[in-house]
Scaffold this motif. Sequence first.
Motif, PDB file in Angstrom:
ATOM      1  N   ILE A  27      -0.198   6.127  -7.285  1.00 25.59           N
ATOM      2  CA  ILE A  27      -0.946   6.261  -8.101  1.00 25.59           C
ATOM      3  C   ILE A  27      -1.524   7.203  -7.834  1.00 25.59           C
ATOM      4  CG2 ILE A  27      -3.419   5.158  -8.108  1.00 25.59           C
ATOM      5  CD1 ILE A  27      -2.483   2.515  -7.893  1.00 25.59           C
ATOM      6  N   THR A  28      -2.109   8.336  -6.937  1.00 30.12           N
ATOM      7  CA  THR A  28      -2.037   9.303  -6.342  1.00 30.12           C
ATOM      8  C   THR A  28      -1.148  10.960  -7.703  1.00 30.12           C
ATOM      9  OG1 THR A  28      -2.360   8.941  -4.373  1.00 30.12           O
ATOM     10  CG2 THR A  28      -1.876  11.198  -4.647  1.00 30.12           C
TER      11      THR A  28
ATOM     12  N   PHE B 299      -2.633  13.068 -15.016  1.00 33.19           N
ATOM     13  CA  PHE B 299      -3.671  13.485 -16.114  1.00 33.19           C
ATOM     14  C   PHE B 299      -4.646  14.040 -15.498  1.00 33.19           C
ATOM     15  CE2 PHE B 299      -1.215   9.372 -16.080  1.00 33.19           C
ATOM     16  CZ  PHE B 299      -0.885  10.073 -17.364  1.00 33.19           C
ATOM     17  N   LEU B 300      -5.666  14.236 -14.280  1.00 36.01           N
ATOM     18  CA  LEU B 300      -7.208  14.893 -13.760  1.00 36.01           C
ATOM     19  C   LEU B 300      -6.861  15.796 -14.236  1.00 36.01           C
ATOM     20  CD1 LEU B 300      -8.094  12.553 -11.004  1.00 36.01           C
ATOM     21  CD2 LEU B 300      -8.824  12.853 -13.885  1.00 36.01           C
ATOM     22  N   LEU B 301      -4.986  16.847 -14.019  1.00 34.96           N
ATOM     23  CA  LEU B 301      -5.393  18.794 -13.435  1.00 34.96           C
ATOM     24  C   LEU B 301      -5.287  19.253 -15.235  1.00 34.96           C
ATOM     25  CD1 LEU B 301      -3.724  18.507 -10.660  1.00 34.96           C
ATOM     26  CD2 LEU B 301      -5.458  19.431 -10.653  1.00 34.96           C
ATOM     27  N   ARG B 302      -4.177  18.218 -15.878  1.00 34.24           N
ATOM     28  CA  ARG B 302      -3.810  18.088 -17.286  1.00 34.24           C
ATOM     29  C   ARG B 302      -5.076  19.290 -18.324  1.00 34.24           C
ATOM     30  NH1 ARG B 302       1.325  17.018 -20.381  1.00 34.24           N
ATOM     31  NH2 ARG B 302       1.954  15.444 -18.751  1.00 34.24           N
ATOM     32  N   PRO B 303      -5.941  18.686 -17.998  1.00 32.56           N
ATOM     33  CA  PRO B 303      -6.661  18.654 -19.334  1.00 32.56           C
ATOM     34  C   PRO B 303      -7.096  20.882 -18.956  1.00 32.56           C
ATOM     35  CG  PRO B 303      -7.430  16.970 -19.408  1.00 32.56           C
ATOM     36  CD  PRO B 303      -6.152  17.234 -18.005  1.00 32.56           C
ATOM     37  N   GLY B 304      -7.526  20.138 -17.603  1.00 35.49           N
ATOM     38  CA  GLY B 304      -8.344  21.885 -16.637  1.00 35.49           C
ATOM     39  C   GLY B 304      -7.153  23.028 -16.442  1.00 35.49           C
ATOM     40  N   ILE B 305      -5.739  22.399 -16.766  1.00 37.21           N
ATOM     41  CA  ILE B 305      -4.752  23.468 -16.726  1.00 37.21           C
ATOM     42  C   ILE B 305      -4.708  24.244 -17.847  1.00 37.21           C
ATOM     43  CG2 ILE B 305      -2.172  23.848 -16.804  1.00 37.21           C
ATOM     44  CD1 ILE B 305      -2.258  21.892 -13.869  1.00 37.21           C
TER      45      ILE B 305
ATOM     46  N   ILE C  84       0.927  -1.246  -0.271  1.00 32.70           N
ATOM     47  CA  ILE C  84       0.170   0.416  -0.006  1.00 32.70           C
ATOM     48  C   ILE C  84       0.961   1.309  -0.148  1.00 32.70           C
ATOM     49  CG2 ILE C  84      -1.909   1.068   1.422  1.00 32.70           C
ATOM     50  CD1 ILE C  84      -2.516  -0.954   2.369  1.00 32.70           C
ATOM     51  N   LYS C  85       1.900   1.465   1.261  1.00 34.11           N
ATOM     52  CA  LYS C  85       3.189   2.295   0.892  1.00 34.11           C
ATOM     53  C   LYS C  85       4.027   3.016  -0.262  1.00 34.11           C
ATOM     54  CE  LYS C  85       3.782   2.047   6.243  1.00 34.11           C
ATOM     55  NZ  LYS C  85       4.486   1.844   6.772  1.00 34.11           N
ATOM     56  N   PHE C  86       3.844   1.951  -1.071  1.00 33.07           N
ATOM     57  CA  PHE C  86       4.473   1.664  -2.582  1.00 33.07           C
ATOM     58  C   PHE C  86       3.124   2.376  -3.599  1.00 33.07           C
ATOM     59  CE2 PHE C  86       5.689  -0.086  -6.663  1.00 33.07           C
ATOM     60  CZ  PHE C  86       6.974   0.662  -6.752  1.00 33.07           C
ATOM     61  N   TRP C  87       2.220   1.230  -3.099  1.00 28.75           N
ATOM     62  CA  TRP C  87       1.388   1.743  -4.884  1.00 28.75           C
ATOM     63  C   TRP C  87       0.425   3.274  -4.391  1.00 28.75           C
ATOM     64  CZ3 TRP C  87       2.288  -0.090  -9.361  1.00 28.75           C
ATOM     65  CH2 TRP C  87       3.089  -1.502  -9.780  1.00 28.75           C
ATOM     66  N   LEU C  88      -0.028   3.126  -3.314  1.00 30.93           N
ATOM     67  CA  LEU C  88      -0.734   4.667  -3.218  1.00 30.93           C
ATOM     68  C   LEU C  88       0.047   5.915  -3.591  1.00 30.93           C
ATOM     69  CD1 LEU C  88      -3.816   5.178  -2.184  1.00 30.93           C
ATOM     70  CD2 LEU C  88      -3.310   5.411   0.193  1.00 30.93           C
ATOM     71  N   PRO C  89       1.058   6.063  -3.344  1.00 25.77           N
ATOM     72  CA  PRO C  89       1.736   7.450  -3.830  1.00 25.77           C
ATOM     73  C   PRO C  89       2.030   7.440  -5.090  1.00 25.77           C
ATOM     74  CG  PRO C  89       2.691   6.459  -1.583  1.00 25.77           C
ATOM     75  CD  PRO C  89       1.924   5.090  -2.772  1.00 25.77           C
TER      76      PRO C  89
ATOM     77  N   VAL D 243      -7.370  15.403  -2.869  1.00 20.65           N
ATOM     78  CA  VAL D 243      -6.895  14.818  -2.723  1.00 20.65           C
ATOM     79  C   VAL D 243      -5.848  13.296  -2.352  1.00 20.65           C
ATOM     80  CG1 VAL D 243      -7.981  12.068  -3.220  1.00 20.65           C
ATOM     81  CG2 VAL D 243      -9.451  13.664  -3.776  1.00 20.65           C
ATOM     82  N   ALA D 244      -4.501  14.344  -3.405  1.00 20.05           N
ATOM     83  CA  ALA D 244      -3.736  14.340  -3.351  1.00 20.05           C
ATOM     84  C   ALA D 244      -2.820  14.782  -1.885  1.00 20.05           C
ATOM     85  CB  ALA D 244      -2.226  14.747  -4.412  1.00 20.05           C
TER      86      ALA D 244
END
Length: 75
Positions: free
Chosen positions: A22-23, A29-35, A15-20, A59-60
């Motif tokens: 993925i975040t 990728f979620l911020l790129r279009p909005g920016i 969890i400590k490896f994958w969660l950061p 969330v991050a």
Amino acid sequence: MGAWWGLAGYRWDHIKFWLPLITVLLSVFLLRPGISRLAAEAGAGVPARDINLRVAPSVATATCLFLTADSVLKP
């Protein structure tokens, strides 16, 4: 790597490896279009207020705080 239990011997290690990872990827990728859209609007002189650009960093940040607390409580 040097520990008697191995590199990822417990569920929390995964969890400590994958969660950061993925975040970070989702935030980018979620911020790129909005920016890009807001940059184009700013270039056109249109003031824009977009609440969606506040969600991903929040969330991050919450995820990083959770992982920090988890690392302290479950080393």
